[in-house]
Design an enzyme around this catalytic site. Structure first.
Site, PDB file in Angstrom:
ATOM      1  N   HIS A  68      -5.846  -6.140   3.085  1.00 45.29           N
ATOM      2  CA  HIS A  68      -4.914  -5.038   3.286  1.00 45.29           C
ATOM      3  C   HIS A  68      -4.506  -4.949   4.752  1.00 45.29           C
ATOM      4  O   HIS A  68      -5.352  -4.699   5.612  1.00 45.29           O
ATOM      5  CB  HIS A  68      -5.545  -3.713   2.839  1.00 45.29           C
ATOM      6  N   CYS A 100      -2.914  -2.614   6.068  1.00 44.45           N
ATOM      7  CA  CYS A 100      -3.086  -1.249   6.559  1.00 44.45           C
ATOM      8  C   CYS A 100      -4.475  -1.068   7.176  1.00 44.45           C
ATOM      9  O   CYS A 100      -4.696  -0.115   7.934  1.00 44.45           O
ATOM     10  CB  CYS A 100      -2.852  -0.231   5.448  1.00 44.45           C
ATOM     11  N   CYS A 157       0.842  -1.195   0.000  1.00 44.32           N
ATOM     12  CA  CYS A 157       0.000   0.000   0.000  1.00 44.32           C
ATOM     13  C   CYS A 157       0.880   1.249   0.000  1.00 44.32           C
ATOM     14  O   CYS A 157       1.748   1.397   0.859  1.00 44.32           O
ATOM     15  CB  CYS A 157      -0.901  -0.021   1.241  1.00 44.32           C
ATOM     16  N   GLU A 158       0.658   2.140  -0.951  1.00 40.83           N
ATOM     17  CA  GLU A 158       1.518   3.317  -1.052  1.00 40.83           C
ATOM     18  C   GLU A 158       1.277   4.329   0.068  1.00 40.83           C
ATOM     19  O   GLU A 158       2.093   5.221   0.289  1.00 40.83           O
ATOM     20  CB  GLU A 158       1.349   3.997  -2.408  1.00 40.83           C
ATOM     21  N   HIS A 159       0.181   4.206   0.783  1.00 37.96           N
ATOM     22  CA  HIS A 159      -0.121   5.159   1.850  1.00 37.96           C
ATOM     23  C   HIS A 159       0.605   4.833   3.158  1.00 37.96           C
ATOM     24  O   HIS A 159       0.960   5.746   3.911  1.00 37.96           O
ATOM     25  CB  HIS A 159      -1.626   5.212   2.101  1.00 37.96           C
ATOM     26  N   HIS A 160       0.797   3.549   3.445  1.00 36.43           N
ATOM     27  CA  HIS A 160       1.425   3.157   4.711  1.00 36.43           C
ATOM     28  C   HIS A 160       2.630   2.231   4.523  1.00 36.43           C
ATOM     29  O   HIS A 160       3.267   1.861   5.504  1.00 36.43           O
ATOM     30  CB  HIS A 160       0.398   2.447   5.605  1.00 36.43           C
ATOM     31  N   GLN A 162      -5.073  -0.577  -4.761  1.00 34.85           N
ATOM     32  CA  GLN A 162      -5.684  -1.698  -5.479  1.00 34.85           C
ATOM     33  C   GLN A 162      -6.484  -1.236  -6.684  1.00 34.85           C
ATOM     34  O   GLN A 162      -6.494  -1.896  -7.730  1.00 34.85           O
ATOM     35  CB  GLN A 162      -6.569  -2.503  -4.522  1.00 34.85           C
TER      36      GLN A 162
END
Length: 198
Positions: free
Chosen positions: A155, A157, A86-89, A127
């Site tokens: 996920h 995250c 996940c690019e956010h976390h 995703q």
């Protein structure tokens, strides 16, 4: 030899593993994790190599063949393993992809459908984008009558932090061409893909 690398390569497919290892050590130290402890001494290097592997897709050529028999039914590969970050976390997500297409003038080697998924998953992702990238790439390179992609993933995250929604499951889809425009073809694709909903 860079300290801590123990003679292992300091670069991995264009990634500066030695620099990543130093950064990982600083990151862990900043979080109060004692990287000089015996069990954690090699952890920054392991982290660096693990992420280098996650972000390094294997090269491949899209092998296509003339559709000499004029095959015009759905071609579908189900349950292709997916693992990404996940690019956010920067936490992993994993699941399966179901990838199908209605052939036009050419057909594709079936193993390449899995390679395409792997290619786009080997980078920080969301995703939704991953699903669309696979579909768009096939539509552009293969020029089929239609493309359908479903990705199902868990996920971390969501399950390990924040809301901690254990057991949650995310399903995304991308449909192009006939599989988007024709209700019967769309229904056939989803019936054959049959998301597992685990």
């Amino acid at each position: 030899m860079v300290p801590g690398t123990h003679g292992r390569p300091t670069r991995h497919d264009g990634v500066d593993v030695a620099a990543a290892e130093r950064a990982a050590g600083e990151f862990l130290s900043a979080l109060g994790i004692p990287v000089d402890a015996e069990g954690l001494r090699d952890t920054p290097g392991r982290m660096a190599r693990a992420y280098a592997e996650l972000f390094s897709p294997r090269p491949f050529d899209l092998t296509t063949f003339p559709n000499d028999e004029g095959y015009d039914e759905l071609v579908l590969v189900r349950s292709i393993p997916v693992r990404s970050v996940c690019e956010h976390h920067m936490l992993p997500f994993a699941g399966v992809a179901h990838v199908g297409y209605l052939p036009g003038r050419r057909i594709v080697g079936l193993s390449k459908l899995a390679r395409i998924v792997e290619h786009f998953a080997c980078r920080p992702q969301v995703q939704e984008r991953l699903t669309k990238q696979v579909a768009d790439w096939l539509q552009t390179r293969l020029e089929p009558k239609g493309v359908g992609v479903v990705v199902e993933a868990d996920h971390t995250c969501m399950t390990l932090r924040g809301v901690r929604a254990s057991g949650s499951h995310t399903v995304t889809s991308a449909l192009l061409g006939v599989l988007r425009d024709d209700a019967r073809s769309r229904g056939e694709f989803f019936a054959l893909a049959h998301p597992t909903g685990h």
